[in-house]
Write a protein that holds these residues in place. Sequence first.
Motif, mmCIF file in Angstrom:
data_model
loop_
_atom_site.group_PDB
_atom_site.id
_atom_site.type_symbol
_atom_site.label_atom_id
_atom_site.label_comp_id
_atom_site.label_asym_id
_atom_site.label_seq_id
_atom_site.Cartn_x
_atom_site.Cartn_y
_atom_site.Cartn_z
ATOM 1 N N UNK A 675 22.291 45.013 71.708
ATOM 2 C CA UNK A 675 21.128 44.984 72.606
ATOM 3 C C UNK A 675 20.745 43.541 72.943
ATOM 4 N N UNK A 676 20.698 42.692 71.915
ATOM 5 C CA UNK A 676 20.355 41.277 72.139
ATOM 6 C C UNK A 676 21.401 40.610 73.030
ATOM 7 N N UNK A 677 22.686 40.860 72.766
ATOM 8 C CA UNK A 677 23.751 40.271 73.585
ATOM 9 C C UNK A 677 23.669 40.754 75.025
ATOM 10 N N UNK A 678 23.372 42.036 75.215
ATOM 11 C CA UNK A 678 23.242 42.575 76.576
ATOM 12 C C UNK A 678 22.083 41.917 77.311
ATOM 13 N N UNK A 679 20.966 41.719 76.622
ATOM 14 C CA UNK A 679 19.816 41.041 77.239
ATOM 15 C C UNK A 679 20.170 39.613 77.646
ATOM 16 N N UNK A 680 20.891 38.897 76.761
ATOM 17 C CA UNK A 680 21.288 37.516 77.076
ATOM 18 C C UNK A 680 22.210 37.487 78.291
ATOM 19 N N UNK A 681 23.149 38.414 78.364
ATOM 20 C CA UNK A 681 24.080 38.471 79.494
ATOM 21 C C UNK A 681 23.336 38.768 80.791
ATOM 22 N N UNK A 682 22.410 39.723 80.742
ATOM 23 C CA UNK A 682 21.653 40.083 81.945
ATOM 24 C C UNK A 682 20.770 38.932 82.404
ATOM 25 N N UNK A 683 20.133 38.238 81.453
ATOM 26 C CA UNK A 683 19.309 37.072 81.817
ATOM 27 C C UNK A 683 20.167 35.977 82.428
ATOM 28 N N UNK A 684 21.346 35.747 81.868
ATOM 29 C CA UNK A 684 22.252 34.720 82.407
ATOM 30 C C UNK A 684 22.628 35.040 83.850
ATOM 31 N N UNK A 685 22.971 36.294 84.109
ATOM 32 C CA UNK A 685 23.357 36.694 85.470
ATOM 33 C C UNK A 685 22.172 36.580 86.415
ATOM 34 N N UNK A 686 21.013 37.061 85.961
ATOM 35 C CA UNK A 686 19.817 37.028 86.825
ATOM 36 C C UNK A 686 19.442 35.600 87.199
ATOM 37 N N UNK A 687 19.303 34.723 86.188
ATOM 38 C CA UNK A 687 18.890 33.345 86.467
ATOM 39 C C UNK A 687 19.933 32.609 87.300
ATOM 40 N N UNK A 688 21.213 32.839 87.010
ATOM 41 C CA UNK A 688 22.262 32.162 87.766
ATOM 42 C C UNK A 688 22.273 32.565 89.225
ATOM 43 N N UNK A 689 22.281 33.866 89.512
ATOM 44 C CA UNK A 689 22.339 34.337 90.898
ATOM 45 C C UNK A 689 21.063 34.006 91.664
ATOM 46 N N UNK A 690 19.898 34.152 91.020
ATOM 47 C CA UNK A 690 18.643 33.869 91.725
ATOM 48 C C UNK A 690 18.511 32.382 92.041
ATOM 49 N N UNK A 691 18.951 31.498 91.131
ATOM 50 C CA UNK A 691 18.880 30.061 91.403
ATOM 51 C C UNK A 691 19.832 29.685 92.540
ATOM 52 N N UNK A 692 21.029 30.272 92.531
ATOM 53 C CA UNK A 692 21.985 29.999 93.605
ATOM 54 C C UNK A 692 21.409 30.431 94.952
ATOM 55 N N UNK A 693 20.712 31.572 94.985
ATOM 56 C CA UNK A 693 20.116 32.045 96.235
ATOM 57 C C UNK A 693 19.016 31.112 96.704
ATOM 58 N N UNK A 694 18.186 30.621 95.776
ATOM 59 C CA UNK A 694 17.094 29.718 96.165
ATOM 60 C C UNK A 694 17.624 28.410 96.718
ATOM 61 N N UNK A 695 18.737 27.941 96.185
ATOM 62 C CA UNK A 695 19.294 26.662 96.614
ATOM 63 C C UNK A 695 20.307 26.816 97.752
ATOM 64 N N UNK A 696 20.474 28.025 98.253
ATOM 65 C CA UNK A 696 21.392 28.240 99.369
ATOM 66 C C UNK A 696 22.845 28.107 99.001
#
Length: 749
Positions: A675-696
């Motif tokens: 569960x902890x590993x899944x949360x870390x993976x999901x947070x990594x994907x979320x923060x990575x993709x959302x930051x890339x979108x904000x920066x174009x």
Amino acid sequence: MKVLVASSLHPTDDPRVFHKIAASLAKRHDVHLIAVGDDAEDRNGVSIHPFKKRGGKLLGTLCAWSAIMSQFRAVRPDVFHFHDPDLVPLGLLLSLFGKVKVVYDIHEDVSKTLLKKKWLPSALKRPLARLFDAFEKAAATRFDALCIAEPYVKKRFPSSKAILVRNFPQLVHDRPREPFSPDRPLRLIYAGSLTRIRGIQTIIDALEFIKTPVELEILGRFHSKQFEEETLQRMQGKNASYLGCVPPDNVFDYLCDADIGLCCLHPAPSHTESFATKLFEYMSARLPIIASDFPLWRQLVQDSGCGVCVDPENPEAIARAVDELAGNPAQMKTMANTGRALFESEFNWTREEESLLNMYDRLQEGLEEQQPSADRTIPDPSAEEHNVPYEPDAYLNEDERPLFSIVIPMFNEARSIETCLRALDANDFLKEQFEIIVVDGMSNDASREIAESILEEMGNGQVVSNPKRITPSALNIGARAARGDNIIILGAHSAVAPDFLSENLEALKRNHDADCVGGMLIPERSESLFVNVINVAHNCPFGSGGAGFRYSSEPGFRNTVPFGAYRRDVFEKIGYFDEHLYKGQDAEFNFRMIDYGLKIFYSPEIKSQYFARSSFRRLFRQFLDMGWSKVFIFHKHPLLLKSYYFAPLAFALVTMGIALRLPWASGYELLSLLVVAACYILLSIYFGLSFAARKGMILKSKIAAALIFPVAFFLMHFSYGLGTLKGLLELAFSSLRTRRKKVEYRRML
């Protein structure tokens, strides 16, 4: 001196922590105590700062660390005196970074007690005991003094630092007491911690076999609710009463009302090799003693004539000893007088207090000899270790003075140096208004030839050599050779925007009180999906923490900026880059600026790109070195240290701990880990993709990026933490001379 006494486990009224150590030190020093408790108060000259104990072992330790560090920053002590083994890492950190004398108060041999811990897997007990033993001994070499409660423990540590401060009771005035008479019940007493191994249940069981009418009083604190309920159930129907946890100041009164003191601890390394404090408390109150038949105890109790020794695990043996003493009141009186005489002559706190205060006198002498100066020490630019001969080429006339000198350290940068220099060539600035100084660390690829060719074409720069082959020496060579009014430190892995120089100039003009200006690092846009993902991870707050220059759009004064443009007089005021730091020297230089009173301004209009590492291996190495170098920066400047800098270290330690635990993990633990590993993976994907979108940042495949982000973030967090651990161990257990020699010959990356 100002002393902070700290405990993560003991209460604020603990007999040793407060009534002996803290109260004795308060006779000569300003003493603050932080321990587990409820109410803040000033008592016996000690300022008490309690904190609440929360959570389990790991969470409770972290909460205690946080409370102690908060109080440490508030008190700013000269001496940090800590009591518990789980504070050894914190004591080690403060000895390295806190600019404070550290005293470790050792109550017992923890490595032996670990072998008896039921919550540890059997296969891990011995390896962990040996590991902690080695760590504790190594850490002790960094502490200024070791205050040890038991002789057998003192043998494990260097005699030059270890002093014996036994846990004897305070010297209390003798008081008349009622002698035992067969006309009333014999009063037995047990005072101390209440655990199974301390034999309280065996004592209760012995009541069934005692023929003499007796009353048993039990004083102390149960260490678990379950054991308390079990023990109270066993007491029912027997002439025994539990009086709770009595304040230490009142224990002596209860002892003086009793007839026999019981101390029947079961065999354990911490019991058989040391004396229980309650033995001496019984002596002080003129109590005959019934004690465990350990060889060491027999010599003190039975051979000296102040009590008898029995098998502590045999209730009938305890009962026989009680009946024999009850049948001989004269012998009881003789034992009581003998015990009191021994207590007054040898086994009281007065002598121990003298040893403690003498140790602190030596610590104070050491502090006075250091004589820290209030004046800042500014490195001499002409000092031999900083001075590398440099003869600039005459490509500028003597009367010409460019606006900017751009210093670029370089080593084997054939793949990036051309991009860096071409970006400068494309700037909207006249060539006569800036110069470029590329400082080559003896590259063995085509870097130097490429740089020389481009600079010859541009006509406003040159390449010079850096024989030391480390970044700070390259920066010092370039800064001393610079002719410009302002000096910019640029990385060979970077490419600046076309208006980079003009925006720097504009920021310097608008902010006259700024001594340095810098701007935003923007993610590289590459044809490679992997490079783009790594760049996003590197710049994302989830990866880089609080580095605002990677994403903030708000201008203002900051503690550091990348690729700063420094006014020339900054180097005259604070000196040059520290050549003992092969990484992080720019952050350390900027801190010296802030400490001196100079200002650094961040302008998001100043833009540059920094090229990410092109493989997981290089990314791992980069963050490993970053974590390693930060340790030495914090050692030099403790005020830079913030608690969140150790988050990656905690991440790395927890990860390694989980890896060790996996072979013995239960199904529930494995599920929790997933569960902890899944949360870390999901947070990594979320923060990575959302930051890339904000920066174009356009990622060719979000699915592929989603697979790379968790690995990239994990490597960044784990390697940074591992580098921090590596630096801490090297700083703690390597000599400064060895460390500097290693750093001096490391080539810049």
